[in-house]
Write a protein that holds these residues in place. Structure first.
Motif, mmCIF file in Angstrom:
data_model
loop_
_atom_site.group_PDB
_atom_site.id
_atom_site.type_symbol
_atom_site.label_atom_id
_atom_site.label_comp_id
_atom_site.label_asym_id
_atom_site.label_seq_id
_atom_site.Cartn_x
_atom_site.Cartn_y
_atom_site.Cartn_z
ATOM 1 N N PHE A 182 0.836 -1.198 0.000
ATOM 2 C CA PHE A 182 0.000 0.000 0.000
ATOM 3 C C PHE A 182 0.875 1.253 0.000
ATOM 4 O O PHE A 182 0.531 2.253 -0.640
ATOM 5 N N SER A 183 2.005 1.206 0.703
ATOM 6 C CA SER A 183 2.943 2.331 0.699
ATOM 7 C C SER A 183 3.411 2.621 -0.718
ATOM 8 O O SER A 183 3.481 3.786 -1.136
ATOM 9 N N PHE A 184 3.725 1.561 -1.473
ATOM 10 C CA PHE A 184 4.155 1.740 -2.859
ATOM 11 C C PHE A 184 3.035 2.324 -3.714
ATOM 12 O O PHE A 184 3.258 3.246 -4.496
ATOM 13 N N PHE A 185 1.830 1.790 -3.568
ATOM 14 C CA PHE A 185 0.709 2.298 -4.360
ATOM 15 C C PHE A 185 0.415 3.756 -4.011
ATOM 16 O O PHE A 185 0.149 4.575 -4.901
ATOM 17 N N LEU A 186 0.446 4.099 -2.727
ATOM 18 C CA LEU A 186 0.179 5.460 -2.303
ATOM 19 C C LEU A 186 1.248 6.420 -2.813
ATOM 20 O O LEU A 186 0.960 7.583 -3.099
ATOM 21 N N SER A 187 2.464 5.929 -2.956
ATOM 22 C CA SER A 187 3.539 6.808 -3.407
ATOM 23 C C SER A 187 3.364 7.229 -4.866
ATOM 24 O O SER A 187 3.889 8.267 -5.277
ATOM 25 N N ILE A 188 2.623 6.447 -5.658
ATOM 26 C CA ILE A 188 2.454 6.799 -7.077
ATOM 27 C C ILE A 188 1.746 8.142 -7.237
ATOM 28 O O ILE A 188 2.320 9.080 -7.824
ATOM 29 N N PRO A 189 0.501 8.319 -6.740
ATOM 30 C CA PRO A 189 -0.116 9.646 -6.882
ATOM 31 C C PRO A 189 0.598 10.716 -6.070
ATOM 32 O O PRO A 189 0.707 11.869 -6.516
ATOM 33 N N THR A 190 1.117 10.355 -4.898
ATOM 34 C CA THR A 190 1.786 11.340 -4.049
ATOM 35 C C THR A 190 3.002 11.934 -4.746
ATOM 36 O O THR A 190 3.165 13.159 -4.824
ATOM 37 N N MET A 191 3.857 11.070 -5.283
ATOM 38 C CA MET A 191 5.093 11.532 -5.896
ATOM 39 C C MET A 191 4.856 12.159 -7.262
ATOM 40 O O MET A 191 5.532 13.120 -7.638
ATOM 41 N N VAL A 192 3.894 11.626 -8.012
ATOM 42 C CA VAL A 192 3.599 12.206 -9.324
ATOM 43 C C VAL A 192 3.098 13.639 -9.160
ATOM 44 O O VAL A 192 3.574 14.565 -9.836
ATOM 45 N N VAL A 193 2.136 13.838 -8.268
ATOM 46 C CA VAL A 193 1.584 15.181 -8.059
ATOM 47 C C VAL A 193 2.653 16.124 -7.509
ATOM 48 O O VAL A 193 2.757 17.284 -7.944
ATOM 49 N N ALA A 194 3.458 15.656 -6.565
ATOM 50 C CA ALA A 194 4.508 16.496 -5.990
ATOM 51 C C ALA A 194 5.523 16.903 -7.052
ATOM 52 O O ALA A 194 5.957 18.061 -7.103
ATOM 53 N N THR A 195 5.898 15.952 -7.918
ATOM 54 C CA THR A 195 6.875 16.244 -8.960
ATOM 55 C C THR A 195 6.314 17.202 -10.003
ATOM 56 O O THR A 195 6.985 18.148 -10.436
ATOM 57 N N VAL A 196 5.069 16.963 -10.414
ATOM 58 C CA VAL A 196 4.426 17.864 -11.379
ATOM 59 C C VAL A 196 4.316 19.265 -10.795
ATOM 60 O O VAL A 196 4.551 20.270 -11.489
#
Length: 295
Positions: free
Chosen positions: A203-217
């Motif tokens: 779940f940590s990995f799955f949660l990191s996808i939207p978290t990191m994508v939005v933060a990077t964008v």
């Protein structure tokens, strides 16, 4: 040091630390300081964003089969007992929202602490102690220390909305205090919520996808659109072939290393705990405070 070699070294550091509970932000900032890189330089700030993007793209590639499975059975789930709110994909978004809104409101605090080596050192130590204590209690109780009348959640399919909200709130600490580690916050939060180590990690990995994508964008957006015409606080895009090559090398190296780390880490947690990472955090944090506190 040659820029190409620097790119390889920093790409390796990002790939190694992004998904382990040791804080990639702290490791990059510490490495940059030790190697004499100007942390205020716009290009190297942009470089940090680009190599993080390389690590991010590892996850949808590694979990592509799992993502396809979730998309295929949305919203009822593989057992047909889920709703549009309780499906694993929905829980991921709920957890993300619980992180994103407070983190956005704390933007000024985040900016203030982002470059502080002292804050990172303290966060490494405190996070390591918390992770060690939680994982030790989890292990000694035969994985039952944090159950609340139910059974251990061993699959994302069995998570509740409450667990997703809790993990999302735990992730806020990593946004406000760099050095805490997003992975440490969400994995430890998952264990405290009554999840098994593998389930908490997935779940940590799955949660990191939207978290990191939005933060990077968002970081890219701030780089492209500085406030009121001021110089970008996040970074500047490269303007020559040399700079583009440096970025490309870091991006590719980060992606390859991060993929190997994700595969290894998923296997590791099935039979081992997080004590070694907790101890590492404490040692590194103490060394950082000692080294940078000498002056």
């Amino acid at each position: 040091m040659n820029d190409y070699l620097l790119s390889v070294i920093l790409g390796i550091i990002e790939g190694l630390t992004e998904f382990l509970p040791v804080s990639s932000t702290a490791h990059l900032r510490i490495s940059e300081a030790l190697m004499g890189i100007d942390m205020g330089n716009g290009f190297w700030k942009m470089f940090s964003i680009v190599i993080q993007l390389g690590a991010i793209l590892t996850l949808p590639f590694y979990f592509r089969a799992r993502i396809v499975e979730f998309l295929g059975d949305f919203p009822r789930g593989k057992r047909g007992d889920k709703t549009i709110l309780t499906h694993p994909l929905s829980l991921t978004i709920i957890a993300f929202v619980c992180t994103a809104i407070p983190a956005f409101l704390f933007t000024k605090i985040i900016g203030k602490h982002l470059e502080s080596i002292t804050i990172m050192g303290i966060s490494l130590i405190v996070g390591g102690i918390i992770m060690w204590l939680v994982d030790a209690m989890y292990e000694r109780s035969n994985h039952k220390a944090f159950l609340r009348g139910g059974k251990l959640v061993e699959d994302m399919e069995d998570m509740s909305i409450g667990q997703a909200v809790w993990i999302g709130l735990c992730q806020i600490f990593s946004a406000v205090f760099p050095g805490t580690s997003r992975s440490m916050s969400t994995i430890t939060g998952g264990e405290l919520a009554g999840m098994s180590r593998p389930a908490a990690l997935e779940f940590s990995f799955f949660l990191s996808i939207p978290t990191m994508v939005v933060a990077t964008v968002y970081d890219f957006y701030k780089s492209m659109r500085p406030h009121h015409g001021q110089p970008s606080a996040i970074g500047t895009m490269p303007t020559d072939a040399h700079s583009f090559i440096v970025l490309a090398i870091g991006f590719v190296v980060s992606f390859i290393v991060a993929y190997g780390v994700v595969a290894w880490f998923m296997n590791w947690v099935r039979t081992r705990g997080f004590a070694v990472f907790a101890a590492y955090r404490i040692v590194v944090g103490a060394a950082v405070l000692w080294w940078f506190g000498r002056g």
